[in-house]
Design a protein around this motif. Structure first.
Motif, PDB file in Angstrom:
ATOM      1  N   ASN A 131      49.126  33.382  36.620  1.00 40.09           N
ATOM      2  CA  ASN A 131      48.246  32.289  36.192  1.00 40.09           C
ATOM      3  C   ASN A 131      48.394  31.046  37.068  1.00 40.09           C
ATOM      4  O   ASN A 131      47.632  30.082  36.931  1.00 40.09           O
ATOM      5  N   ASP A 132      49.357  31.079  37.977  1.00 40.15           N
ATOM      6  CA  ASP A 132      49.509  29.974  38.927  1.00 40.15           C
ATOM      7  C   ASP A 132      50.530  30.417  39.967  1.00 40.15           C
ATOM      8  O   ASP A 132      51.188  31.444  39.783  1.00 40.15           O
ATOM      9  N   HIS A 133      50.639  29.643  41.036  1.00 42.36           N
ATOM     10  CA  HIS A 133      51.671  30.004  42.007  1.00 42.36           C
ATOM     11  C   HIS A 133      52.387  28.770  42.548  1.00 42.36           C
ATOM     12  O   HIS A 133      51.904  27.643  42.420  1.00 42.36           O
ATOM     13  N   MET A 157      43.282  22.941  44.009  1.00 40.18           N
ATOM     14  CA  MET A 157      44.064  24.133  43.644  1.00 40.18           C
ATOM     15  C   MET A 157      44.461  24.099  42.168  1.00 40.18           C
ATOM     16  O   MET A 157      45.496  24.642  41.780  1.00 40.18           O
ATOM     17  N   SER A 158      43.617  23.484  41.335  1.00 40.35           N
ATOM     18  CA  SER A 158      43.984  23.358  39.917  1.00 40.35           C
ATOM     19  C   SER A 158      43.809  24.673  39.160  1.00 40.35           C
ATOM     20  O   SER A 158      44.417  24.878  38.120  1.00 40.35           O
ATOM     21  N   GLU A 159      42.959  25.567  39.708  1.00 35.64           N
ATOM     22  CA  GLU A 159      42.776  26.860  39.023  1.00 35.64           C
ATOM     23  C   GLU A 159      42.582  27.966  40.045  1.00 35.64           C
ATOM     24  O   GLU A 159      41.520  28.589  40.114  1.00 35.64           O
ATOM     25  N   PRO A 160      43.622  28.249  40.843  1.00 34.03           N
ATOM     26  CA  PRO A 160      43.455  29.276  41.887  1.00 34.03           C
ATOM     27  C   PRO A 160      43.200  30.660  41.305  1.00 34.03           C
ATOM     28  O   PRO A 160      42.570  31.503  41.953  1.00 34.03           O
ATOM     29  N   TYR A 161      43.708  30.889  40.091  1.00 36.32           N
ATOM     30  CA  TYR A 161      43.512  32.194  39.425  1.00 36.32           C
ATOM     31  C   TYR A 161      42.589  31.928  38.250  1.00 36.32           C
ATOM     32  O   TYR A 161      42.963  31.221  37.309  1.00 36.32           O
ATOM     33  N   LYS A 163      40.543  31.431  35.095  1.00 34.30           N
ATOM     34  CA  LYS A 163      40.870  31.583  33.681  1.00 34.30           C
ATOM     35  C   LYS A 163      39.985  32.651  33.025  1.00 34.30           C
ATOM     36  O   LYS A 163      40.453  33.432  32.206  1.00 34.30           O
ATOM     37  N   GLN A 182      52.322  37.000  31.429  1.00 33.03           N
ATOM     38  CA  GLN A 182      51.661  36.160  32.417  1.00 33.03           C
ATOM     39  C   GLN A 182      52.653  35.123  32.904  1.00 33.03           C
ATOM     40  O   GLN A 182      53.635  34.831  32.226  1.00 33.03           O
ATOM     41  N   VAL A 184      54.008  32.377  36.494  1.00 32.93           N
ATOM     42  CA  VAL A 184      53.885  31.734  37.796  1.00 32.93           C
ATOM     43  C   VAL A 184      54.572  32.600  38.860  1.00 32.93           C
ATOM     44  O   VAL A 184      55.733  32.984  38.703  1.00 32.93           O
TER      45      VAL A 184
END
Ligand code: HPA
Length: 273
Positions: A131-133, A157-161, A163, A182, A184
């Motif tokens: 959900n994030d990196h 880059m607030s939502e790279p994956y 939602k 889920q 990071v």
């Protein structure tokens, strides 16, 4: 026009000469996760070495070709074998195939990888939706002059994956009775696995799993406005009590064991996209 854009256009032109359909989904398969391609009704395979400017894959467990075909009623392109920074490729080479797939016409990118678990509730064989990196000293592939054709200088880059893709994947997993975690993903360069102290540190910093791929690919995808869904197979546990070590063979085996579940989630996700 920049050199990299010219190279991408020439790779894309070559591929389009060999395969005329437009894939809508791109898939990157991680270490030990390559047999997923057996699910694809294959229409065309192109070895990396045949494609102009394409890097060539070297690691065990990666075969090195683009696979085109149909899966869950959609045209897809899958990378069997990806490029890692630790192999000596430049960041530009690592993300080259992602850019090529975008220019071939994909509108969603699905990524899988093998990763070491750091979250204390994880065990070997778990699936983790990313959900994030956190990039831990992996070079940003957008360093250098920005190519405006790809995207803007300072990508958000607030939502790279995405939602919405994560939500869909959770519904699919729930319907299949899979427990899916889920968390990071921390991207490192490798090729060493982490020391005990490093696993602990990365966990304290907010990481649930750690691996040697994905982050640069995702940055390049986000730069181009390409929605990403990514999932890790937890192939080893970094923070552990026993004195055991980690081997590449064990990582490949754990990935293979967990692969059917990952395959199911990817297939169903592709169906509903
Ligand atoms: N660390 C880094 N990369 C990995 C690991 C790990 O423990 N497992 C699989 N890829």
């Amino acid at each position: 026009m920049s050199v990299v854009l010219q190279e991408i256009q020439s790779a894309v032109a070559f591929i389009k000469n060999n395969y005329t359909e437009t894939p809508v989904i791109g898939i990157v398969l991680g270490s030990g996760l390559g047999s997923f391609t057996g699910e694809i009704k294959i229409e065309k395979e192109i070895p990396y070495e045949a494609i102009p400017h394409f890097p060539v894959s070297t690691v065990e467990g990666h075969s090195g070709k683009l696979i085109f075909g149909e899966l869950s009623g959609k045209k897809v392109v899958a990378m069997a074998g990806r490029f890692h920074y630790y192999e000596g490729y430049s960041t530009q080479e690592v993300v080259f195939p992602i850019r090529v797939m975008k220019y071939l016409g994909i509108s969603t990118l699905l990524i899988s990888n093998a990763a070491g678990g750091m979250n204390k509730s994880f065990k070997v064989g778990d699936l983790m939706i990313i959900n994030d990196h956190i990039s831990m000293l992996t070079l940003n592939p957008l360093l250098g002059k920005n190519e405006e054709a790809f995207g803007k200088r300072f990508p958000d880059m607030s939502e790279p994956y995405r939602k919405d893709l994560i939500d869909k994947a959770f519904s699919i997993a729930a319907a299949a009775n899979y427990e899916v975690k889920q968390g990071v993903y921390v991207g490192v360069t490798g090729p060493t696995f982490e020391t005990r102290a490093e696993y602990k540190m990365l966990n304290v910093l907010g990481g649930d799993a750690v691996g040697m791929s994905t982050v640069q690919e995702v940055i390049a995808a986000v730069h181009m406005g390409l929605p990403v869904f990514a999932m890790s197979v937890i192939t080893d546990i970094g923070i552990r009590e026993e004195e055991n070590t980690i081997t590449h063979e064990e990582v490949l085996q754990a990935a293979k064991d967990a692969e059917p579940k990952l395959t199911h989630i990817f297939k169903e996700l592709i169906r509903v996209l």
